[in-house]
Design a protein around this motif. Structure first.
Motif, PDB file in Angstrom:
ATOM      1  N   SER A 115       5.256  -7.602   7.476  1.00 42.00           N
ATOM      2  CA  SER A 115       6.372  -7.123   6.769  1.00 42.00           C
ATOM      3  C   SER A 115       5.078  -6.348   6.128  1.00 42.00           C
ATOM      4  N   LYS A 116       4.050  -6.536   6.643  1.00 46.51           N
ATOM      5  CA  LYS A 116       3.044  -5.317   5.510  1.00 46.51           C
ATOM      6  C   LYS A 116       2.944  -4.046   5.849  1.00 46.51           C
ATOM      7  N   HIS A 117       3.497  -4.175   7.351  1.00 42.65           N
ATOM      8  CA  HIS A 117       3.060  -2.460   7.964  1.00 42.65           C
ATOM      9  C   HIS A 117       4.357  -1.788   7.341  1.00 42.65           C
ATOM     10  N   LEU A 118       4.277  -0.835   7.247  1.00 47.76           N
ATOM     11  CA  LEU A 118       4.770   0.539   6.957  1.00 47.76           C
ATOM     12  C   LEU A 118       5.056   1.700   7.770  1.00 47.76           C
ATOM     13  N   LEU A 119       5.928   1.845   8.005  1.00 49.89           N
ATOM     14  CA  LEU A 119       5.554   3.956   9.109  1.00 49.89           C
ATOM     15  C   LEU A 119       6.034   4.716   8.285  1.00 49.89           C
ATOM     16  N   LEU A 120       5.670   5.598   8.322  1.00 50.29           N
ATOM     17  CA  LEU A 120       6.244   6.583   6.898  1.00 50.29           C
ATOM     18  C   LEU A 120       6.560   7.735   8.466  1.00 50.29           C
ATOM     19  N   ILE A 121       7.698   7.969   7.931  1.00 47.85           N
ATOM     20  CA  ILE A 121       8.254   9.285   8.927  1.00 47.85           C
ATOM     21  C   ILE A 121       8.472  10.076   8.041  1.00 47.85           C
ATOM     22  N   PHE A 122       8.086  12.058   8.158  1.00 47.62           N
ATOM     23  CA  PHE A 122       8.212  13.322   7.688  1.00 47.62           C
ATOM     24  C   PHE A 122       9.199  13.942   9.012  1.00 47.62           C
ATOM     25  N   THR A 123      10.488  14.307   8.293  1.00 46.17           N
ATOM     26  CA  THR A 123      11.354  15.699   9.399  1.00 46.17           C
ATOM     27  C   THR A 123      11.967  16.082   8.379  1.00 46.17           C
ATOM     28  N   ARG A 124      12.275  16.874   8.885  1.00 43.34           N
ATOM     29  CA  ARG A 124      13.406  17.983   8.562  1.00 43.34           C
ATOM     30  C   ARG A 124      14.551  18.371   9.112  1.00 43.34           C
ATOM     31  N   ASN A 125      15.590  18.096   7.713  1.00 38.03           N
ATOM     32  CA  ASN A 125      16.901  18.488   8.119  1.00 38.03           C
ATOM     33  C   ASN A 125      16.982  20.240   8.812  1.00 38.03           C
ATOM     34  N   PRO A 126      17.893  18.741  10.081  1.00 40.25           N
ATOM     35  CA  PRO A 126      17.755  19.573  11.567  1.00 40.25           C
ATOM     36  C   PRO A 126      18.643  20.660  10.835  1.00 40.25           C
ATOM     37  N   GLU A 127      18.779  21.528  10.475  1.00 39.00           N
ATOM     38  CA  GLU A 127      20.074  22.922  10.171  1.00 39.00           C
ATOM     39  C   GLU A 127      19.223  24.363  10.656  1.00 39.00           C
ATOM     40  N   LEU A 128      20.412  25.338  11.194  1.00 37.59           N
ATOM     41  CA  LEU A 128      20.288  26.174  11.465  1.00 37.59           C
ATOM     42  C   LEU A 128      19.192  27.737  11.007  1.00 37.59           C
ATOM     43  N   GLY A 129      17.830  27.776  11.538  1.00 36.81           N
ATOM     44  CA  GLY A 129      16.674  29.017  11.101  1.00 36.81           C
ATOM     45  C   GLY A 129      16.301  27.885   9.933  1.00 36.81           C
ATOM     46  N   LYS A 130      16.406  26.303   9.758  1.00 34.54           N
ATOM     47  CA  LYS A 130      15.487  25.870   8.651  1.00 34.54           C
ATOM     48  C   LYS A 130      14.213  25.250   9.779  1.00 34.54           C
ATOM     49  N   CYS A 131      14.625  25.370  10.369  1.00 36.51           N
ATOM     50  CA  CYS A 131      13.093  24.619  11.110  1.00 36.51           C
ATOM     51  C   CYS A 131      12.964  25.004  13.146  1.00 36.51           C
ATOM     52  N   LYS A 132      11.266  24.659  13.006  1.00 36.62           N
ATOM     53  CA  LYS A 132      10.678  25.488  14.382  1.00 36.62           C
ATOM     54  C   LYS A 132      10.478  26.820  14.249  1.00 36.62           C
ATOM     55  N   THR A 133      10.186  27.311  13.375  1.00 32.83           N
ATOM     56  CA  THR A 133      10.295  28.462  13.151  1.00 32.83           C
ATOM     57  C   THR A 133       9.601  29.428  14.135  1.00 32.83           C
ATOM     58  N   ARG A 134       8.901  28.541  14.567  1.00 39.19           N
ATOM     59  CA  ARG A 134       6.939  29.153  15.469  1.00 39.19           C
ATOM     60  C   ARG A 134       8.351  29.823  16.862  1.00 39.19           C
ATOM     61  N   LEU A 135       8.864  28.547  16.941  1.00 33.25           N
ATOM     62  CA  LEU A 135       9.295  27.911  18.283  1.00 33.25           C
ATOM     63  C   LEU A 135      10.304  28.700  18.700  1.00 33.25           C
ATOM     64  N   ALA A 136      11.481  29.101  17.024  1.00 27.49           N
ATOM     65  CA  ALA A 136      12.745  29.906  17.065  1.00 27.49           C
ATOM     66  C   ALA A 136      12.312  31.306  17.151  1.00 27.49           C
ATOM     67  N   ALA A 137      11.507  31.355  16.553  1.00 28.53           N
ATOM     68  CA  ALA A 137      10.371  33.198  16.843  1.00 28.53           C
ATOM     69  C   ALA A 137      10.706  33.584  18.547  1.00 28.53           C
ATOM     70  N   LYS A 138      10.229  32.097  19.493  1.00 27.61           N
ATOM     71  CA  LYS A 138      10.027  33.336  20.999  1.00 27.61           C
ATOM     72  C   LYS A 138      12.095  32.156  21.549  1.00 27.61           C
ATOM     73  N   VAL A 139      12.652  31.712  21.311  1.00 29.87           N
ATOM     74  CA  VAL A 139      13.545  30.603  21.721  1.00 29.87           C
ATOM     75  C   VAL A 139      15.294  30.961  21.367  1.00 29.87           C
ATOM     76  N   GLY A 140      15.042  31.340  19.729  1.00 30.57           N
ATOM     77  CA  GLY A 140      16.000  31.788  19.195  1.00 30.57           C
ATOM     78  C   GLY A 140      16.122  30.712  18.461  1.00 30.57           C
ATOM     79  N   ASP A 141      16.934  30.587  17.142  1.00 37.58           N
ATOM     80  CA  ASP A 141      17.135  29.677  15.957  1.00 37.58           C
ATOM     81  C   ASP A 141      18.070  28.077  16.997  1.00 37.58           C
ATOM     82  N   GLN A 142      19.663  28.649  17.255  1.00 32.68           N
ATOM     83  CA  GLN A 142      20.004  27.670  18.273  1.00 32.68           C
ATOM     84  C   GLN A 142      19.241  26.747  18.927  1.00 32.68           C
TER      85      GLN A 142
END
Length: 206
Positions: free
Chosen positions: A4-31
């Motif tokens: 009960s004293k253990h905590l996991l923090l998960i950092f995430t981006r809102n999955p929106e077109l053109g706003k996540c994985k931009t370096r990957l998107a440069a090669k494979v496209g936004d969608q």
């Protein structure tokens, strides 16, 4: 061991077109980048939902009430700070101020990560002050600690290959456990040879 004293923090981006994985998107496209990111989010849910610790999900832009992160399993929060270091520091600080004793942070783009890895990270904190998961690109995919160390989050060139080295430089007398090196997904080269990603890459003809 009081989970009960253990905590996991998960950092995430809102999955929106053109706003996540931009370096990957440069090669494979936004969608395709968005589809891959949603796949990675779903993997992160799979490896964390049964983990017997408290789980806080920190969104990049806004909290979504109805999404892949089940409200009963995950407590939803908003990242707060001017850069990644400040945002992580604020998250850790909130966790320790809430009386958690072992806190681990991960991102949400680690296909290489499993529930067993996360359980191992928490158990390492029984004998160590810190646990670090080094990433192949010179950063880290996981960081855990038993007391807040603000220096780890200050004066770093986030997103560069020096982050891990600069972080480890702060450790002198402390006991640090190093996990196996893993690969996080930022570029096309990170996934092009992994079978699970092939359905997303059918359109890529090199």
């Amino acid at each position: 061991m009081d989970k009960s004293k253990h905590l996991l923090l998960i950092f995430t981006r809102n999955p929106e077109l053109g706003k996540c994985k931009t370096r990957l998107a440069a090669k494979v496209g936004d969608q395709t980048a968005l589809d891959i990111y949603k796949f990675l989010l779903s993997h992160t849910v799979n490896i964390t939902s049964e983990l017997d610790v408290t789980k806080w999900v920190f969104y990049s832009n806004e909290i979504w009430e109805k999404d892949i992160w089940a409200n009963g399993t995950y407590q939803k929060k908003l990242q707060n700070g001017t850069d990644l270091g400040q945002r992580m520091l604020n998250a850790f600080q909130e966790g320790f101020e809430s009386d958690y004793e072992k806190i681990v942070i991960i991102g949400s783009d680690m296909y290489d990560l499993s529930q067993v890895d996360l359980e191992s990270a928490f158990s390492q904190l029984n004998q160590h002050d810190y646990v670090v998961g080094p990433a192949e690109d010179g950063g880290y995919y996981l960081l855990g600690m038993t007391a807040l160390n603000k220096e780890l989050f200050q004066d770093k060139q986030w997103g560069t290959e020096t982050v891990l080295e600069d972080t480890l430089a702060h450790f002198e007398q402390e006991k640090v456990s190093m996990l196996p090196v893993k690969n996080d997904v930022d570029h096309y080269e990170d996934i092009k040879d992994i079978k699970a990603f092939q359905p997303f890459l059918k359109h890529m003809k090199e």
